[in-house]
Design a protein around this motif. Structure first.
Motif, PDB file in Angstrom:
ATOM      1  N   GLN A 152     -12.373  13.455-102.135  1.00 19.50           N
ATOM      2  CA  GLN A 152     -11.944  12.064-102.305  1.00 19.50           C
ATOM      3  C   GLN A 152     -11.857  11.347-100.954  1.00 19.50           C
ATOM      4  OE1 GLN A 152      -8.313  12.552-104.485  1.00 19.50           O
ATOM      5  NE2 GLN A 152      -9.327  12.540-106.484  1.00 19.50           N
ATOM      6  N   GLN A 153     -11.355  12.058 -99.942  1.00 21.88           N
ATOM      7  CA  GLN A 153     -11.273  11.454 -98.608  1.00 21.88           C
ATOM      8  C   GLN A 153     -12.662  11.178 -98.050  1.00 21.88           C
ATOM      9  OE1 GLN A 153      -8.867  14.360 -96.580  1.00 21.88           O
ATOM     10  NE2 GLN A 153      -6.958  13.246 -97.005  1.00 21.88           N
ATOM     11  N   ARG A 154     -13.601  12.105 -98.293  1.00 27.43           N
ATOM     12  CA  ARG A 154     -14.977  11.902 -97.825  1.00 27.43           C
ATOM     13  C   ARG A 154     -15.596  10.685 -98.503  1.00 27.43           C
ATOM     14  NH1 ARG A 154     -19.867  12.393 -99.323  1.00 27.43           N
ATOM     15  NH2 ARG A 154     -19.355  13.241-101.371  1.00 27.43           N
ATOM     16  N   ILE A 155     -15.379  10.562 -99.818  1.00 22.70           N
ATOM     17  CA  ILE A 155     -15.917   9.412-100.566  1.00 22.70           C
ATOM     18  C   ILE A 155     -15.295   8.114-100.057  1.00 22.70           C
ATOM     19  CG2 ILE A 155     -15.938   8.303-102.832  1.00 22.70           C
ATOM     20  CD1 ILE A 155     -16.251  11.142-104.044  1.00 22.70           C
ATOM     21  N   ALA A 190      -9.733  21.014-102.070  1.00 21.48           N
ATOM     22  CA  ALA A 190     -11.158  20.645-102.047  1.00 21.48           C
ATOM     23  C   ALA A 190     -11.358  19.288-102.698  1.00 21.48           C
ATOM     24  CB  ALA A 190     -11.984  21.712-102.768  1.00 21.48           C
ATOM     25  N   ARG A 191     -10.636  19.031-103.799  1.00 20.54           N
ATOM     26  CA  ARG A 191     -10.737  17.748-104.483  1.00 20.54           C
ATOM     27  C   ARG A 191     -10.225  16.621-103.568  1.00 20.54           C
ATOM     28  NH1 ARG A 191      -9.150  18.842-109.961  1.00 20.54           N
ATOM     29  NH2 ARG A 191      -7.275  19.492-108.916  1.00 20.54           N
ATOM     30  N   GLU A 218     -16.803   7.189 -96.756  1.00 20.89           N
ATOM     31  CA  GLU A 218     -18.162   6.672 -96.956  1.00 20.89           C
ATOM     32  C   GLU A 218     -18.118   5.229 -97.444  1.00 20.89           C
ATOM     33  OE1 GLU A 218     -22.360   6.650 -97.237  1.00 20.89           O
ATOM     34  OE2 GLU A 218     -20.987   8.007 -96.208  1.00 20.89           O
ATOM     35  N   GLN A 219     -17.199   4.937 -98.373  1.00 21.46           N
ATOM     36  CA  GLN A 219     -17.064   3.566 -98.867  1.00 21.46           C
ATOM     37  C   GLN A 219     -16.625   2.621 -97.752  1.00 21.46           C
ATOM     38  OE1 GLN A 219     -14.340   4.160-102.109  1.00 21.46           O
ATOM     39  NE2 GLN A 219     -15.968   4.369-103.635  1.00 21.46           N
ATOM     40  N   ARG A 220     -15.674   3.079 -96.926  1.00 23.50           N
ATOM     41  CA  ARG A 220     -15.232   2.258 -95.778  1.00 23.50           C
ATOM     42  C   ARG A 220     -16.389   1.976 -94.836  1.00 23.50           C
ATOM     43  NH1 ARG A 220     -10.669   5.461 -95.870  1.00 23.50           N
ATOM     44  NH2 ARG A 220     -11.476   6.796 -94.234  1.00 23.50           N
ATOM     45  N   ARG A 221     -17.185   3.025 -94.568  1.00 22.90           N
ATOM     46  CA  ARG A 221     -18.334   2.856 -93.669  1.00 22.90           C
ATOM     47  C   ARG A 221     -19.332   1.845 -94.248  1.00 22.90           C
ATOM     48  NH1 ARG A 221     -23.295   4.389 -93.273  1.00 22.90           N
ATOM     49  NH2 ARG A 221     -23.242   5.705 -95.106  1.00 22.90           N
TER      50      ARG A 221
END
Length: 103
Positions: free
Chosen positions: A33-36, A28-29, A39-42
């Motif tokens: 981290q991958q989701r964050i 889950a962690r 989002e930063q890349r986007r």
């Protein structure tokens, strides 16, 4: 002995459950981290696109100004050349007139 084996089995099951829970928390962690990161890349991509469109707009303005100034300079050079040709023609005519009347 059977009781000790049963306790050992229960203890093993608890440890397996704890490991599975720790693994799930870890996964889950990682997913968070991958989701964050995504989002930063986007956001970075959006900022880049915004900056690129602004830069292209400024560049178009500069290019149109440059084209306009080049056109103005070309017209000015053309006018100067025409005026020079006209002065030369008038000078020749006046010289011809003077030459004719001095005969």
């Amino acid at each position: 002995a059977a009781e000790a084996a049963a306790k050992l089995q229960v203890n093993r099951m608890q440890k397996a459950e704890e490991r599975a829970h720790a693994q799930a928390v870890h996964q889950a962690r990682i997913a968070e981290q991958q989701r964050i990161a995504a989002e930063q890349r986007r956001r970075r991509q959006e900022a880049y696109e915004r900056a690129r469109t602004e830069h292209e707009a400024k560049l178009r303005v500069l290019q149109s100004r440059k084209r306009f100034l080049q056109d103005v300079m070309a017209q000015r050079e053309d006018r100067k050349a025409k005026a020079k040709a006209l002065r030369k023609l008038l000078k020749q005519r006046s010289e011809q007139t003077i030459s004719f009347h001095s005969k």
